[in-house]
Design a protein around this motif. Structure first.
Motif, PDB file in Angstrom:
ATOM      1  N   ARG A  18       0.467   7.331  -2.993  1.00  0.00           N
ATOM      2  CA  ARG A  18      -0.779   7.777  -2.349  1.00  0.00           C
ATOM      3  C   ARG A  18      -1.969   7.647  -3.566  1.00  0.00           C
ATOM      4  O   ARG A  18      -3.122   7.244  -3.063  1.00  0.00           O
ATOM      5  CB  ARG A  18      -0.888   9.288  -2.265  1.00  0.00           C
ATOM      6  CG  ARG A  18       0.147   9.663  -0.955  1.00  0.00           C
ATOM      7  CD  ARG A  18      -0.206  10.859  -0.450  1.00  0.00           C
ATOM      8  NE  ARG A  18       0.148  11.969  -1.339  1.00  0.00           N
ATOM      9  CZ  ARG A  18      -0.688  12.761  -1.662  1.00  0.00           C
ATOM     10  NH1 ARG A  18      -2.041  13.007  -1.337  1.00  0.00           N
ATOM     11  NH2 ARG A  18      -0.565  13.843  -2.588  1.00  0.00           N
ATOM     12  N   TRP A  19      -1.810   7.423  -4.765  1.00  0.00           N
ATOM     13  CA  TRP A  19      -2.966   7.152  -5.819  1.00  0.00           C
ATOM     14  C   TRP A  19      -3.180   5.613  -5.540  1.00  0.00           C
ATOM     15  O   TRP A  19      -4.338   5.259  -5.460  1.00  0.00           O
ATOM     16  CB  TRP A  19      -2.431   7.348  -7.156  1.00  0.00           C
ATOM     17  CG  TRP A  19      -3.447   7.107  -8.188  1.00  0.00           C
ATOM     18  CD1 TRP A  19      -4.658   7.956  -8.522  1.00  0.00           C
ATOM     19  CD2 TRP A  19      -3.921   5.911  -8.668  1.00  0.00           C
ATOM     20  NE1 TRP A  19      -5.446   7.294  -9.454  1.00  0.00           N
ATOM     21  CE2 TRP A  19      -5.182   5.933  -9.150  1.00  0.00           C
ATOM     22  CE3 TRP A  19      -3.276   4.690  -8.612  1.00  0.00           C
ATOM     23  CZ2 TRP A  19      -5.674   5.053 -10.324  1.00  0.00           C
ATOM     24  CZ3 TRP A  19      -3.788   3.645  -9.521  1.00  0.00           C
ATOM     25  CH2 TRP A  19      -5.067   3.699 -10.152  1.00  0.00           C
ATOM     26  N   GLU A  21      -2.947   3.873  -2.773  1.00  0.00           N
ATOM     27  CA  GLU A  21      -3.700   3.652  -1.620  1.00  0.00           C
ATOM     28  C   GLU A  21      -5.145   4.031  -1.685  1.00  0.00           C
ATOM     29  O   GLU A  21      -5.937   3.515  -1.272  1.00  0.00           O
ATOM     30  CB  GLU A  21      -2.821   4.594  -0.466  1.00  0.00           C
ATOM     31  CG  GLU A  21      -1.602   3.735  -0.104  1.00  0.00           C
ATOM     32  CD  GLU A  21      -0.847   4.988   0.653  1.00  0.00           C
ATOM     33  OE1 GLU A  21      -1.297   5.948   0.931  1.00  0.00           O
ATOM     34  OE2 GLU A  21       0.273   4.789   0.896  1.00  0.00           O
ATOM     35  N   GLY A  22      -5.425   5.410  -2.540  1.00  0.00           N
ATOM     36  CA  GLY A  22      -6.584   5.749  -2.718  1.00  0.00           C
ATOM     37  C   GLY A  22      -7.453   4.952  -3.555  1.00  0.00           C
ATOM     38  O   GLY A  22      -8.614   4.732  -3.251  1.00  0.00           O
ATOM     39  N   GLN A  26     -11.084   2.672  -2.593  1.00  0.00           N
ATOM     40  CA  GLN A  26     -12.184   3.032  -3.483  1.00  0.00           C
ATOM     41  C   GLN A  26     -12.522   2.084  -4.705  1.00  0.00           C
ATOM     42  O   GLN A  26     -12.511   2.429  -5.662  1.00  0.00           O
ATOM     43  CB  GLN A  26     -12.453   4.402  -3.899  1.00  0.00           C
ATOM     44  CG  GLN A  26     -12.292   5.517  -2.697  1.00  0.00           C
ATOM     45  CD  GLN A  26     -12.513   6.909  -3.000  1.00  0.00           C
ATOM     46  OE1 GLN A  26     -13.710   7.216  -3.647  1.00  0.00           O
ATOM     47  NE2 GLN A  26     -11.384   7.731  -3.144  1.00  0.00           N
ATOM     48  N   LEU A 192     -10.999  10.907  -7.273  1.00  0.00           N
ATOM     49  CA  LEU A 192     -10.177   9.503  -7.476  1.00  0.00           C
ATOM     50  C   LEU A 192     -10.794   9.113  -8.935  1.00  0.00           C
ATOM     51  O   LEU A 192     -11.922   8.862  -8.965  1.00  0.00           O
ATOM     52  CB  LEU A 192     -10.341   8.472  -6.860  1.00  0.00           C
ATOM     53  CG  LEU A 192      -9.654   7.205  -7.067  1.00  0.00           C
ATOM     54  CD1 LEU A 192      -8.248   7.249  -7.045  1.00  0.00           C
ATOM     55  CD2 LEU A 192     -10.360   5.751  -6.728  1.00  0.00           C
ATOM     56  N   PRO A 198      -3.131  11.755  -7.250  1.00  0.00           N
ATOM     57  CA  PRO A 198      -3.545  11.412  -5.855  1.00  0.00           C
ATOM     58  C   PRO A 198      -4.339  12.237  -5.430  1.00  0.00           C
ATOM     59  O   PRO A 198      -4.427  13.624  -5.556  1.00  0.00           O
ATOM     60  CB  PRO A 198      -2.218  11.441  -5.098  1.00  0.00           C
ATOM     61  CG  PRO A 198      -1.163  12.338  -5.906  1.00  0.00           C
ATOM     62  CD  PRO A 198      -1.551  12.132  -7.163  1.00  0.00           C
ATOM     63  N   ALA A 201      -6.014  15.253   0.699  1.00  0.00           N
ATOM     64  CA  ALA A 201      -6.492  14.696   1.897  1.00  0.00           C
ATOM     65  C   ALA A 201      -7.352  15.856   2.220  1.00  0.00           C
ATOM     66  O   ALA A 201      -7.122  17.136   2.236  1.00  0.00           O
ATOM     67  CB  ALA A 201      -5.536  14.384   2.877  1.00  0.00           C
TER      68      ALA A 201
END
Length: 201
Positions: A18-19, A21-22, A26, A192, A198, A201
């Protein structure tokens, strides 16, 4: 890449998917914080050079490290400029402070702990370059792959120095910071950053 195995063995956990992806979502922010991290890494090395100028091995290794970190800072800034990403201040994340709160205050314990923390920061940077590289465009992929070897070497510098200046084996301190680092990397974060968890959400 065999040189990555010591890094993976040293860290308690991989970067959460998930990190990654984030971070990919960005990328301009990530590059800005990456530039800050390189500049701070050079500053940390320089601070240690001035504070512990009676330790020749530390002087030799960290002078080289500081030069390399400043070069990496310049290279990240060049990439940002080429991509039209303006530099702006980015607040510090909780990662380094979260590790440093476990550092001892008296010497030589403080020096040993700061060096162990430096090893974790460099190892995590290396691991994150490797996690990101396969998902990046060709230019950034080449750059992050290039950085892998130097960050792996920096991690070893810090760990070598921690062992050299500790009056006892460093395994217990490494274990303490490994657990703290894992918690910081796996726990949800509010913003981030290159070394954040992560983002929730």
């Amino acid at each position: 890449m065999d040189f990555m195995q010591p890094v993976h063995d040293f860290l308690a956990c991989p970067t959460p998917a998930r990190w990654v992806e984030g971070a990919l979502a960005q990328l301009p922010l990530l590059l800005q914080d990456h530039a800050n991290c390189e500049k701070k890494a050079a500053g940390t090395a320089m601070n240690l050079l001035f504070r512990y100028n009676d330790k020749p091995e530390l002087q030799t290794l960290l002078a080289q490290l500081a030069r390399e970190e400043l070069l990496h800072y310049e290279q990240v800034m060049e990439i940002m400029q080429a991509r039209g990403i303006g530099y702006r201040p980015v607040s510090a994340g909780r990662y380094v402070e979260g590790l440093r709160r476990h550092a001892r205050h008296g010497e030589p314990g403080r020096l040993v702990d700061i060096l162990v923390i430096g090893a974790f920061v460099e190892a995590r940077s290396c691991e994150r370059f490797a996690a990101l590289a396969p998902h990046l465009d060709d230019g950034l992929k080449r750059f992050y792959t290039f950085l892998l070897r130097s960050e792996a070497r920096h991690f070893e510098y810090y760990l070598e120095l921690a062992g050299r200046y500790s009056p006892e084996p460093i395994a217990a301190r490494v274990a303490l910071f490994r657990a703290a680092e894992r918690e910081l990397i796996e726990a949800p974060d509010t913003e981030l950053r290159f070394h954040s968890g992560p983002v929730a959400a």
